[in-house]
Design a protein around this motif. Structure first.
Motif, PDB file in Angstrom:
ATOM      1  N   PHE A  79      91.099  31.752  44.975  1.00 23.33           N
ATOM      2  CA  PHE A  79      89.987  31.605  44.035  1.00 23.33           C
ATOM      3  C   PHE A  79      90.126  32.538  42.835  1.00 23.33           C
ATOM      4  N   PRO A  80      89.530  32.109  41.711  1.00 20.18           N
ATOM      5  CA  PRO A  80      89.430  33.028  40.577  1.00 20.18           C
ATOM      6  C   PRO A  80      88.389  34.107  40.882  1.00 20.18           C
ATOM      7  N   GLU A  81      88.329  35.123  40.070  1.00 14.32           N
ATOM      8  CA  GLU A  81      87.371  36.216  40.266  1.00 14.32           C
ATOM      9  C   GLU A  81      85.929  35.721  40.278  1.00 14.32           C
ATOM     10  N   ALA A  82      85.591  34.938  39.283  1.00 18.16           N
ATOM     11  CA  ALA A  82      84.209  34.462  39.169  1.00 18.16           C
ATOM     12  C   ALA A  82      83.968  33.364  40.207  1.00 18.16           C
ATOM     13  N   VAL A  83      83.001  33.592  41.092  1.00 14.63           N
ATOM     14  CA  VAL A  83      82.710  32.613  42.136  1.00 14.63           C
ATOM     15  C   VAL A  83      81.839  31.499  41.564  1.00 14.63           C
ATOM     16  N   SER A  84      82.282  30.278  41.775  1.00 14.69           N
ATOM     17  CA  SER A  84      81.503  29.141  41.293  1.00 14.69           C
ATOM     18  C   SER A  84      81.942  27.914  42.075  1.00 14.69           C
ATOM     19  N   THR A 114      94.617  31.319  38.541  1.00 13.14           N
ATOM     20  CA  THR A 114      93.337  31.904  38.970  1.00 13.14           C
ATOM     21  C   THR A 114      92.807  32.847  37.886  1.00 13.14           C
ATOM     22  N   ALA A 115      93.717  33.508  37.173  1.00 11.68           N
ATOM     23  CA  ALA A 115      93.285  34.416  36.101  1.00 11.68           C
ATOM     24  C   ALA A 115      92.503  33.669  35.024  1.00 11.68           C
ATOM     25  N   GLN A 116      92.755  32.373  34.905  1.00 11.73           N
ATOM     26  CA  GLN A 116      92.060  31.578  33.878  1.00 11.73           C
ATOM     27  C   GLN A 116      90.917  30.741  34.445  1.00 11.73           C
ATOM     28  N   GLY A 117      90.578  30.958  35.721  1.00 12.46           N
ATOM     29  CA  GLY A 117      89.408  30.262  36.266  1.00 12.46           C
ATOM     30  C   GLY A 117      89.709  28.992  37.045  1.00 12.46           C
ATOM     31  N   VAL A 118      90.955  28.815  37.468  1.00 11.16           N
ATOM     32  CA  VAL A 118      91.314  27.628  38.260  1.00 11.16           C
ATOM     33  C   VAL A 118      91.505  28.045  39.727  1.00 11.16           C
ATOM     34  N   ALA A 119      90.898  27.313  40.651  1.00 11.89           N
ATOM     35  CA  ALA A 119      91.168  27.553  42.074  1.00 11.89           C
ATOM     36  C   ALA A 119      92.458  26.820  42.426  1.00 11.89           C
ATOM     37  N   VAL A 120      93.329  27.472  43.187  1.00 13.38           N
ATOM     38  CA  VAL A 120      94.623  26.862  43.526  1.00 13.38           C
ATOM     39  C   VAL A 120      94.696  26.663  45.041  1.00 13.38           C
ATOM     40  N   VAL A 121      95.081  25.464  45.436  1.00  9.14           N
ATOM     41  CA  VAL A 121      95.201  25.134  46.860  1.00  9.14           C
ATOM     42  C   VAL A 121      96.665  24.841  47.152  1.00  9.14           C
ATOM     43  N   ILE A 122      97.230  25.517  48.140  1.00 11.16           N
ATOM     44  CA  ILE A 122      98.631  25.261  48.520  1.00 11.16           C
ATOM     45  C   ILE A 122      98.605  24.609  49.901  1.00 11.16           C
ATOM     46  N   VAL A 123      99.186  23.428  49.977  1.00  7.96           N
ATOM     47  CA  VAL A 123      99.026  22.590  51.169  1.00  7.96           C
ATOM     48  C   VAL A 123     100.288  22.622  52.047  1.00  7.96           C
ATOM     49  N   SER A 143      94.413  16.086  52.880  1.00 11.95           N
ATOM     50  CA  SER A 143      94.158  17.406  52.288  1.00 11.95           C
ATOM     51  C   SER A 143      93.304  17.262  51.026  1.00 11.95           C
ATOM     52  N   ILE A 144      93.515  16.184  50.282  1.00 11.45           N
ATOM     53  CA  ILE A 144      92.740  15.969  49.044  1.00 11.45           C
ATOM     54  C   ILE A 144      91.305  15.569  49.392  1.00 11.45           C
ATOM     55  N   VAL A 145      91.178  14.731  50.417  1.00 12.15           N
ATOM     56  CA  VAL A 145      89.845  14.340  50.888  1.00 12.15           C
ATOM     57  C   VAL A 145      89.074  15.598  51.310  1.00 12.15           C
ATOM     58  N   PHE A 146      89.774  16.503  51.998  1.00 17.21           N
ATOM     59  CA  PHE A 146      89.147  17.753  52.451  1.00 17.21           C
ATOM     60  C   PHE A 146      88.641  18.572  51.263  1.00 17.21           C
ATOM     61  N   VAL A 147      89.478  18.733  50.256  1.00 21.53           N
ATOM     62  CA  VAL A 147      89.076  19.534  49.089  1.00 21.53           C
ATOM     63  C   VAL A 147      87.855  18.911  48.415  1.00 21.53           C
ATOM     64  N   GLN A 148      87.866  17.594  48.258  1.00 24.38           N
ATOM     65  CA  GLN A 148      86.737  16.920  47.616  1.00 24.38           C
ATOM     66  C   GLN A 148      85.451  17.101  48.434  1.00 24.38           C
ATOM     67  N   LYS A 149      85.557  16.957  49.756  1.00 21.09           N
ATOM     68  CA  LYS A 149      84.355  17.075  50.597  1.00 21.09           C
ATOM     69  C   LYS A 149      83.839  18.505  50.644  1.00 21.09           C
ATOM     70  N   GLN A 150      84.757  19.438  50.667  1.00 18.10           N
ATOM     71  CA  GLN A 150      84.393  20.850  50.751  1.00 18.10           C
ATOM     72  C   GLN A 150      83.793  21.348  49.428  1.00 18.10           C
ATOM     73  N   TYR A 151      84.292  20.801  48.335  1.00 18.59           N
ATOM     74  CA  TYR A 151      83.860  21.258  47.008  1.00 18.59           C
ATOM     75  C   TYR A 151      83.441  20.053  46.160  1.00 18.59           C
ATOM     76  N   PRO A 152      82.331  19.407  46.554  1.00 17.71           N
ATOM     77  CA  PRO A 152      81.934  18.174  45.844  1.00 17.71           C
ATOM     78  C   PRO A 152      81.549  18.422  44.389  1.00 17.71           C
ATOM     79  N   GLY A 153      81.245  19.686  44.051  1.00 17.40           N
ATOM     80  CA  GLY A 153      80.872  19.979  42.674  1.00 17.40           C
ATOM     81  C   GLY A 153      82.064  20.406  41.825  1.00 17.40           C
ATOM     82  N   ASN A 154      83.269  20.146  42.306  1.00 17.80           N
ATOM     83  CA  ASN A 154      84.460  20.599  41.564  1.00 17.80           C
ATOM     84  C   ASN A 154      84.522  19.974  40.169  1.00 17.80           C
TER      85      ASN A 154
END
Ligand SMILES: N[C@@H](CC(=O)c1ccccc1NC=O)C(=O)O
Length: 306
Positions: A79-84, A114-123, A143-154
């Motif tokens: 995750f980036p520093e800023a939680v959102s 992450t320094a620029q505010g992007v969350a990175v997922v390594i599968v 794995s993509i379905v999981f990310v979408q369900k876990q973070y629906p506000g992405n």
């Protein structure tokens, strides 16, 4: 005629190659210009290991998160520093010819993104011989379905894959999301030095055990499938970048260019970029750098569109 179907004029160039030449074309490490083949592979995993250790030690992350029931169905989220909740996510699939590589040495791009505010997922996915290609494609879909369900506000899910991982990412252009009950917010694809037509790969020693029939190869070839039965782009705004390293082999160049052309013909918003003076592996090493041209393209794509 060459006995593999297709005459000298209409056949794909690989059909006219000797076994040795085909083997050469599909061995990326033999095309590295600044190092020997073995040293290049060693350096590649060393840089991947170091980048991963650094990412795990310095930032906020969730490691070994299960995205399915299988032992190998795990992913790491940085995750980036800023939680959102409203973050853009870049989901990365490592390469290694579907039989080597791991998420634990593939966090190349984590720090600059992450320094620029992007969350990175390594599968992680079950590489051969444990997994078949069909299973790997299925796991990547999960794995993509999981990310979408876990973070629906992405703010968008961007897929990135290297080599065999670019193949897996490209297969997601053909995924049946309706069957999975969720439509991921896919906004872009970054395909790095990928393989999109698996038929020539069937005839190489390294990959023969993975692909036993032409049907297997075609079913798992985004190039073949999009060419023979084009699908409508799911989201016309979804951007697909096809990149290849200048020092990648002529067959890797051909694969990337032809896949890009097929995408354009099918109405996808695709672009093509040959990355200057890099080989198959340097492109990824360079993604550890915020100023690298591909890092900058990725960031511009994500932030122009969100
Ligand atoms: N034996 C292969 C290894 C290889 O292709 C590879 C290694 C690490 C990451 C990506 C790779 N290629 C495609 O997935 C070679 O000769 O380069």
């Amino acid at each position: 005629m060459d006995g593999l179907g297709g005459g000298p004029k209409c056949g794909a160039p690989w059909k006219r190659m000797s076994k040795e030449e085909l083997e050469n074309q599909y061995s990326p490490s033999r095309w590295v210009v600044r190092l020997g083949a073995e040293e290049a592979l060693r350096t590649y995993s060393q840089i991947g290991n170091e980048a991963t250790k650094r990412a795990q030690a310095t930032g906020r992350n969730l490691l070994d998160v299960p995205y399915g029931d299988g032992e190998g169905e795990k992913l790491d989220i940085y995750f980036p520093e800023a939680v959102s909740e409203a973050l853009p996510f870049l989901v990365f699939f490592h390469g290694g010819y579907w039989q080597s590589g791991s998420k634990d040495s593939s966090a190349f791009m984590v720090s600059p993104l992450t320094a620029q505010g992007v969350a990175v997922v390594i599968v992680a996915y079950d590489i051969a011989p444990k997994g078949t290609l069909d299973q790997m494609v299925d796991q990547v879909t999960q794995s993509i379905v999981f990310v979408q369900k876990q973070y629906p506000g992405n703010q968008g899910i961007y897929l990135c894959g290297h080599s065999a991982g670019a193949h897996l990412a490209a297969m997601m252009l053909l995924a049946n999301w309706t069957k999975r009950g969720v439509r991921p917010n896919l906004k872009g694809f970054f395909l790095v030095s990928g393989i999109y037509d698996l038929e020539p790969v069937m005839h190489t020693s390294e990959n023969a055990p993975l692909l036993t029939t032409l049907e297997d190869a075609q079913r798992n070839s985004p190039q073949w499938r999009l060419k023979t039965s084009p699908t409508q782009p799911v989201d016309p705004a979804c951007h697909i970048l096809v990149t290849v390293g200048q020092h990648d082999s002529p067959e890797f160049h051909r694969q990337s260019r032809e896949f890009y052309q097929t995408l354009r013909r099918g109405g996808w918003k695709a672009s093509f970029e040959e990355l200057h003076d890099v080989d198959h592996f340097e492109t990824l090493w360079n993604l550890t750098q915020k100023d690298y041209v591909l890092t900058q393209i990725i960031l511009k794509t994500i932030f122009q569109e969100s």
